[in-house]
Design an enzyme around this catalytic site. Sequence first.
Site, PDB file in Angstrom:
ATOM      1  N   GLU A  25      -6.553  -8.120  -0.056  1.00  0.00           N
ATOM      2  CA  GLU A  25      -6.554  -8.371   1.721  1.00  0.00           C
ATOM      3  C   GLU A  25      -8.492  -7.651   0.831  1.00  0.00           C
ATOM      4  O   GLU A  25      -8.366  -7.186   0.599  1.00  0.00           O
ATOM      5  CB  GLU A  25      -6.102  -7.140   2.075  1.00  0.00           C
ATOM      6  CG  GLU A  25      -4.963  -6.953   1.751  1.00  0.00           C
ATOM      7  CD  GLU A  25      -3.851  -6.106   3.157  1.00  0.00           C
ATOM      8  OE1 GLU A  25      -4.882  -5.653   3.450  1.00  0.00           O
ATOM      9  OE2 GLU A  25      -2.855  -6.155   2.928  1.00  0.00           O
ATOM     10  N   GLU A  79       0.759  -1.214   0.319  1.00  0.00           N
ATOM     11  CA  GLU A  79       0.359  -0.178   0.574  1.00  0.00           C
ATOM     12  C   GLU A  79       0.875   1.353   0.144  1.00  0.00           C
ATOM     13  O   GLU A  79       1.016   2.242   0.698  1.00  0.00           O
ATOM     14  CB  GLU A  79      -0.818   0.207   1.138  1.00  0.00           C
ATOM     15  CG  GLU A  79      -1.807  -1.371   1.100  1.00  0.00           C
ATOM     16  CD  GLU A  79      -2.946  -0.479   1.886  1.00  0.00           C
ATOM     17  OE1 GLU A  79      -2.799  -0.326   3.411  1.00  0.00           O
ATOM     18  OE2 GLU A  79      -4.486  -1.558   1.757  1.00  0.00           O
TER      19      GLU A  79
HETATM   20  C1  GAL Z   1      -4.364  -3.135   5.429  1.00  0.00           C
HETATM   21  C2  GAL Z   1      -2.672  -3.549   4.745  1.00  0.00           C
HETATM   22  C3  GAL Z   1      -2.669  -4.292   6.761  1.00  0.00           C
HETATM   23  C4  GAL Z   1      -3.545  -4.236   7.379  1.00  0.00           C
HETATM   24  C5  GAL Z   1      -4.819  -3.589   7.371  1.00  0.00           C
HETATM   25  C6  GAL Z   1      -5.758  -3.837   8.708  1.00  0.00           C
HETATM   26  O1  GAL Z   1      -3.680  -1.554   5.189  1.00  0.00           O
HETATM   27  O2  GAL Z   1      -2.163  -3.261   3.903  1.00  0.00           O
HETATM   28  O3  GAL Z   1      -0.871  -4.800   6.728  1.00  0.00           O
HETATM   29  O4  GAL Z   1      -3.082  -2.954   7.819  1.00  0.00           O
HETATM   30  O5  GAL Z   1      -4.767  -2.690   6.295  1.00  0.00           O
HETATM   31  O6  GAL Z   1      -6.608  -3.834   7.700  1.00  0.00           O
END
Ligand code: GAL
Length: 663
Positions: A313, A161
């Site tokens: 994710e 990110e």
């Molecule tokens: C994303 C990030 C992850 C984790 C996740 C939690 O933004 O890439 O490492 O922090 O959020 O929601």
Amino acid sequence: MSSTPRRPTPTLADATRGRVLFGGDYNPEQWPEETWHEDVRLMRDAGVNSVTLGVFSWARIEPRPGERRFGWLDSLMDLMHEGGIGVVLATPTASPPPWLGRLYPETLPRDEDGRTEWWGGRQHFSHSSAAYRRHAAAVTEDLAARYASHPALTMWHINNEYCTHDWGDEAAARFRTWLRGRYGDLDALNTAWGTAFWSQGYGDWEEVLPPRRTHYLKNPTQVLDFKRFTSDMLLECYAAERDIVRRHTPHLPVTTNFMPLWAGQDAWRWAEEEDVVSVDLYPDPRDPFAAQHAALVQDMTRSQARGPWMLMEQAAGAVNWRGVNHPKPQGLNRLWSFQAVARGADAVCYFQWRQSRQGAEKFHSGMVGHAGERGRTFQEVKRIGAELAAVGAEVAGRHSPADVAVLHDWHSWWAGAHEGRLSTRVDHADVLTAWHRALWQAGLATDFAHPEHDLSAYRMVVVPQLYALTDTAIDNLLAHVRGGGVLVSGFLTGVADQDDRVRAGGMDARLRELFGIRTLHEWWPLEAGETVRTDDFTGTLWSEEIEETEDASVEAAYRGGELDGRPAVLRNGRAWYLSTLPEPEALRRVLTGIAAEAGVRPVLDGLPGQVEAVRRGELLFVLNHGREPVTVEVPGTHHDLLTRATVTDRLTLERYGVAVLRP
Ligand code: GAL
């Protein structure tokens, strides 16, 4: 941007090999080794076939400058391979170890007030710091060399990110270099930035700075260029690491994960530099518009990927970064996972595999939650894994068709966001969302496109708002209409050029002619709660005092007030212009009518509001976003790949239910 020559270009298909990837971020350094073995057992039980390792492992790999500790990662790579689980290996460069900041303080970013962002969190790196780039490249090089031929390795994930900023001195120097590249000399920069206003003329490059704290409004083009520069610097960091891993593994795809509709990166530009486009998506389970928000992000990611993409994710349950964080009710994780697959995802992954017990994200859910194997969350994860394994071969690689393109551009977003605009209530992302929501509620399949992209595949092109447009983009819109396409534009479009210079007449003359606008007299922004009446609907947010040409027809006019009789919806042949934001139901109605005329039909007719239908290849996904069961018409005979039942004409879905129908 340099890139190592390579052919053929690896794609997501090289990693999926005809399956849908299922898994998530795996951060095993938090756990003792016994847990790793337990993890493999549970992963196999859940149908996990892919994990992302190493995202935040820099301090573990390089605990002191130049030292390397790979033994633990060797064991994990081997364990994954033995378990039949592929590894997306991340470069660990998003969270430098404390020693880097201590020994090289210039690697720490400064905000616009000159304050330092220290270690102790994550992403405390300056994209412009030579020391950061050097150390990031070194650890990437060693990681790539060590695992290039490891049989578990399927893909590379660069950093995480990308989203940092820096207003510090090293960034200032790089900003000047970037500006020299863009403008050549100071005269051109002074012209582009309009420095004749407020005595801002630059006589020496050393005077040019990032837009640091000022007494009053900042120069808009300086701010715009700084946003462009920041996106480009982060992209340089990405490309440097990508080129290193590519050199070692030219046959493996490379990605970095985007944040959804994130203002900090020109994702169109970035996507061109990736083999696989991936995104992180965390809709709020309590948001009544969560499914539409997700659909927007999925449509945009698929369009950037120009095909299948990766959901890198999502959360199996609650996140821990909203004010109040809600779990997902039973079935919602499954529903949203299938929504992503319906819209082109060939990978359904989570942050993170096992929920942490320490650290900043210990209350963020995991695929294996604190409740463990018997927890409801893990049980649902298992079901999703099994179902994706069952349908994977029929969906992976398939195309999701759309006749409508929604145009979006980061540079326009950035330019239109200046603090000196007429209404701070007008937010590009909100306007984009309102228009996409109307199309989504109308059941129309939509792609996104950049205003300079080839639009010939689309019957209907929709511009919610493109405040700044290049001449090339304007030519492209004109060509789309000339070529027989329909164009629908919202207000505040075509106002400025690429330097954020207002075009003569307040809107580009060719666009005015296209839409049938003789004169744009005044803009009339609306206060919160204020509306304007038209003879067809109520307008919100904005209105305009425009005068139409003789050829144009006023499809809806303002009624009452200062704008009485002026066009709210103006039509000139196949080009439409909306000078206000119709309230949601009206916008849906207007767009549905225009689409029908353009020959664009909903995916499935007559669906209730909470049900969504999406085509992917020959499959029809039907998704019930409601909390009650529902029965819908699905004309014809189908085979439901999930229940293995035959469905004829009518389909009943449980709450949050999903059907994947094959004719
Ligand atoms: C994303 C990030 C992850 C984790 C996740 C939690 O933004 O890439 O490492 O922090 O959020 O929601």
